[in-house]
Write an enzyme that holds these catalytic residues in place. Sequence first.
Site, short mmCIF file in Angstrom:
data_model
loop_
_atom_site.label_atom_id
_atom_site.label_comp_id
_atom_site.label_asym_id
_atom_site.label_seq_id
_atom_site.Cartn_x
_atom_site.Cartn_y
_atom_site.Cartn_z
N SER A 56 -11.20 -0.13 2.30
CA SER A 56 -10.63 -0.59 3.57
C SER A 56 -10.10 0.61 4.36
CB SER A 56 -9.48 -1.57 3.33
OG SER A 56 -9.96 -2.74 2.70
N ARG A 104 0.80 -1.22 0.00
CA ARG A 104 0.00 0.00 0.00
C ARG A 104 0.84 1.28 0.00
NH1 ARG A 104 -2.27 -3.58 -1.46
NH2 ARG A 104 -4.22 -4.48 -0.76
N GLU A 149 -5.39 3.35 6.39
CA GLU A 149 -5.12 3.28 4.96
C GLU A 149 -5.72 4.52 4.28
OE1 GLU A 149 -6.38 0.30 1.37
OE2 GLU A 149 -5.41 -0.60 3.11
#
Length: 307
Positions: free
Chosen positions: A223, A168, A296
């Site tokens: 998410s 990520r 995130e």
Amino acid sequence: MPELKVSENVILKPYSTFRTGGPARFFAEPSNEKDLSEAFDFARGKGLEVFILGNGSNCLISDKGFDGLVIRIGKLMGDISSEEGHDGLTYVTAGAGCLLSKFGNYCAEAGFEGAEFACGIPGTVGGAVFMNAGAYGREIKDIAVSVRYFENGEIREIPASECGFAYRTSLFDKKAENGEDAVILSLKAALPKGDKEKILSYVEELRQKRTASQPLDVPSAGSTFKRPDGYFAAKLIEDSGLKGFALDNSGAQVSPKHAGFVVNNNGSASAEDILKLIDYISGKVFEDSGVRLEREVRLIGEFGGKR
């Protein structure tokens, strides 16, 4: 060719999948690299901070908006094409503004294998490169060959090996953290040809999994937390008794369908409501498990000193 249009006081809520966001002081949507360069010239001339916006997923935009220039890289910079390589692979080039789902479906419909994971991710190609987006065991780094980007008035292209892809994150994420304005322009991916029927069947299988397990019908940013080493964020949140939890009746809630998603029911919650819930979740999980969840979701604009 008409000059780039720069608008003032554009409400960002419609441009966010969380359905939050106050006004951008200035807003521009370039249709090509010349426009993009002009947008940066405009920002530089006024001493403005710049934020690059794609599909508005994976971010929480402040209720106060953004006191600078928002440059939206959308479908005007979202062309997609492919060419056969001499090595038996097909090279697919997608503009940063192309929806990642469109890219995935383009590849699947053409019988190119390896981009099926992209079909259900709610972002743009540029955003996917920026955060090395992934799902079901695959990530952008697995298919990327090279990335073109704009920085300091120049267009550059670097191989995927120099993009700093990790879980990520990427070189471009790190540049943004350092205050550098590097704008992703396009991704070149390499994919082998496969059995089209099997590929489309797998895409449908993944679509059904997402529909069954994720709150796709409610505003969210995807998410909310990164996966902690050795754990799953959703499992930790559920173990803390927070699945379906809401601090108040603002509309911000931990999804009853998937604890890894914070949702904005009816789009009625403010960005502050959502962040308050996110912080509560993080604190409760740490108290119960000793694991510190990392967001995130990126914070855009001012949140009482948080960024």
